[in-house]
Structure formats: structure tokens, C-alpha cells
Design a protein around this motif. Sequence first.
Motif: not given
Length: 554
Positions: A284-285, A501-502, A510-513, A530-534
Motif C-alpha cells: 500500500r502507499p 486500476w492503477n 491502486p484504487r478501487h471503485t 472511489s478510494a485507494p486500496v488501503g
Amino acid sequence: MSQDEPRNDVVIAGRYRLGKRLGRGGMGTVWQAADELLGRAVAVKELHVGEGREATGALREARTVAQIKHPHVVVVHDVVEDDGRPYIVMELVEGGSLADRLGADGPLDAGETARVGLALLGALSAAHDRGVLHRDVKPANVLMEAGTGRVVLTDFGIARLAGSTTISETGAFVGSPEYTSPERMQGATAGPASDLWSLGALLCAALTGESPFHRDSLGGVLHAVVYDEIRPPVQAGPLTPLIRGLLERDPGRRLGVAQAQRLLSAYVTTGSLPLVDRAPGPTRPAGPAPTPPAPAGYSPTEHVTAAAGTARGPGSRTRLRAELVAALAVAAVVGAVAATALLPERTGGGGQVSAQGGRSTGPSPGPSTSAPQSPAAPPSGGATATATTTVTAPAPVAPAHPVSGKPAPAGYRFVADPDGFGLAVPQGYRRTTDDQRVFYVSADGAIRIGIKVTAAPPGGPLAAMRQSDENGPSNNPGYRDSSIVPTTHDGLPAALWEFTWNGFTAAEGPRHTFDLCWDQNGRMYDVWVSAPVGRLTQARGHFDAALDSFVPVG
């Protein structure tokens, strides 16, 4: 002769005389039997499989299970074939199942639950070491030996070697949905972590009497596993961190066998649980980074819905559950729900939409020279490449829900948006817009709630989302793990779209929606998060709150 009467006239493989029937499930029938060669009582499972390769495969897998030697795994004495039908000969464990005990005596206390859990972890560890997944860990498959209290994991009848999927070759669902992991609900390949999810659900059932994902319909169960907030029962007490770790939807972050064994061993011996060491999750970032304007050369239309304003409609989680029921041919739903496990980021809601309501087939517009200076407003995904505009005037804040009158959930506020809708958004989120969409954005710009309202396009929400999905790779670099589920919202046709997606920058990652759209009174409503995967847990909560509270106005 009734099915429960002894079958003393039936002898299989020349030595096992069948007696009374002990139980029957989807994968086989279990009989009490006498081994006439060795003079001992055994249990014989008659597998419900076809002929040829299917029967051969069942026997091969049963022989693999027979190699698992552990005091908490049922002993397999023999694997035979009689008249073309496969049978597994096992030790006869005197005593009922955990399901029987819960039904007769009620839930277990935390100490007994921990003892059962520790025994099952040992059994699963032994199976996983041989590459075998049980895939149906549930109270009915756990035997409690009378007199000794020995816990025995049985019914490896649907066990498969690691790497198998949840859908059989005939398209049937394999396992018990209330105890099945989200990744298996997707129809994806599953690893040892899927059995640990099932164990977490079993521990909850031991403490309360039923699975935490029990619902009135199969569709409701599937939705609960994939979407609903997971709340360990209050009866879990000190075991709560362990159960949370086992019921982590991301298998990469789920507690492993060794970690869970350490925790339960400590609890059984000391009465307290040490700190939970979570299994390492995906990279994760380091922290949520502001999203700068999109780099020149592409237009990541975050949340772009293919149909004219495929508005992902505010749908309550309960309604989405019902929708899944309607959409359910088990295999189809399992596949459709697949993407939900990762809750990927969608480009749905604000998608590239043509004036006619369909998704634009032309190239995605590049970033405007007046792209937002704040990460709060992502690049426009509309049909026309108009400049993105940030609206500074806040939406009016309503003290209570405009329809139900209920106060906003803790940490949220109701807003009456000037674009013709109301919903609950987190405290501190600010409103921005582009030419087609409204956003409510976190202070750091990392999480965005998007809403789009357009004329209902031809084909409805499902067609809109499918078109968005087709354009996903061109609109979102690294577009992957997408899924579209036909569903309903407030009884209206709807579609649920998810993808990952990236992201806008390498620093953000990466992000999820999550995206839901539906038609209502000639309009298409699209709501997404929409948010970062973390930060998926936060994002899921905001998505649910937005859908549960959304009210069209006008």
C-alpha cells in the motif's frame, strides 16, 4: 424399505456391510457399517458423483485426503469402488456434530469455542500442508466425540487440491454459502485462506448459534458475505480480534493458520488474547497522497459510466441483497459477485456519456487545461471535454433525512444538493463538480463520493455499465478485476459495477471503485465511491451510507 432403515443386505467391496443411515448431504450419504474383515464398526460415505472421470477424480481426491494424519481429522480407512460408485470408509466417531450440539444445548462459551477453534486449526494446517482445501468448514462437518470431547473435522467430500474453483464442472455451487469466503463467491480460485474465513464464520456460529451471514435467501447470503458490514458477535468478547482477523475480506490480509493458532493457544492457556499480528496485505502507499491533475496524454475518467449518466443509484444494502436474489442462478451470481470481493474502483458513474445517453465511443477526452488544482475533483469523464469546475458553495446541510426524518449516522451529515438529490456524506467532505458530475471529497482528496444524474439511456443500467466496462481499459490505466452484477434498487432495475486500476499517480497507488446505477422516473442515477486500496473499509462504509440515504428530489 425407507431410506433410514438398515441396509444389512448390502455389502460393498466384499467386506463393508451397510447399516443405518447416519446422514445425507449434497455430496453424499453416510452409513454406519460393519467391516466384516476386521470386525469393527466404521462409517461409509457413498459419494454422489457421476461415472467415468468424475468418479475417478473423486476417488483420487479421497485417497489424497486419506494421507492426512491428524488427531482432529477423521481417519480414512479405505477408498473403494463398488458397482461403479465410489465410497469412502472412515472411522465411526460416536457423538453428534457441532451443529447438533448447538441445536440441542445452545451456543458455546468463549473458552469452549476457543478449544474447538484450536483443534480445527490443527486439522486445517495438516490438510493444507498436503495441498488439500476442505472448502466446507461448518458446524455440521465438525464431530464432537462423546465421552472424550475430541473435535473431529470430517466430510472432506468436496475437498479439492489447492487451486480449484467454487463452481463445479456442471455449474453447481460447491460448499455452504453461509460459510463460504468472498473470493470463492467470485468463482475464483481459492487458497488456504478460504478455509480460514469459513472457520471465522464457524466460530461466530459456535458463540451465537448461527452463521453471521445467515439470511432468508441465498441472494441475501451472498450479499452479506461480500458487502455487509462484518460485526463479530458481542459474545466473542476477548476473541473479537481473532474473529475480525479471520473474517477479513481481503485474503491477503486474513489471519494465517500459524497466527490464529498462536492467538487461540494463548487464550486457551491464559484466558487472554495477545495482540493480533495481521497477515501482510498487498503493498500500500505510505499514506494517502493528494491526487494531482491527471498526467497529459490520458484521461482517467474516474467512475465513468457508459450509459448516459449511468447513475449508480443509491440503493440500500438490504435492497441490493434482494436484487442479488433476483439475479441469481447460483453460478451466474457467483461469477457476478466476483468483483465485489475486492470492491474494485469503477469508472461507472460519471462515465463518458453521449448526449443521447449512451457511452461515447470516441477516445477519452484529455485533461482540461483548467484541470482542478485540488485532488478533490478528478478529471472529467463526461461526453464532452469541457473544463472541470470546482464549486466552492457548500450544499445546504439538512439536520435529518428528508424522508425518514432520522438523524444522520455518526460522523455523517445530510446534504440537500442543488443538483436535485440528497444524501449522507462524511463530516468534513467538501463539494466539487465538473460539467457532468458532483463529488464529495475527503480533506486529503483520497476518497471521492460521486453522483451523476442524467436522462435514462436506452438499454437501462445494465447496458450502461457493460459499456463502461468495455471502455474501462482506455479510461483507466491498469483497469482490472471488474465485475457487473444485475440487481435492483427500491424495486427498480439497477446494476452494480466494480473494478480496480492503477490510480492517478504512483505515489497514491491502486484504487478501487464501487458503483451502482438505476433508472427512476425517466432519470438514471449513478452513485459511486472511489478510494485507494488501503482504505477500502472506509470506502465501503461511505458507499453504504450514501446508498442507504440517497433521495432523488424533483
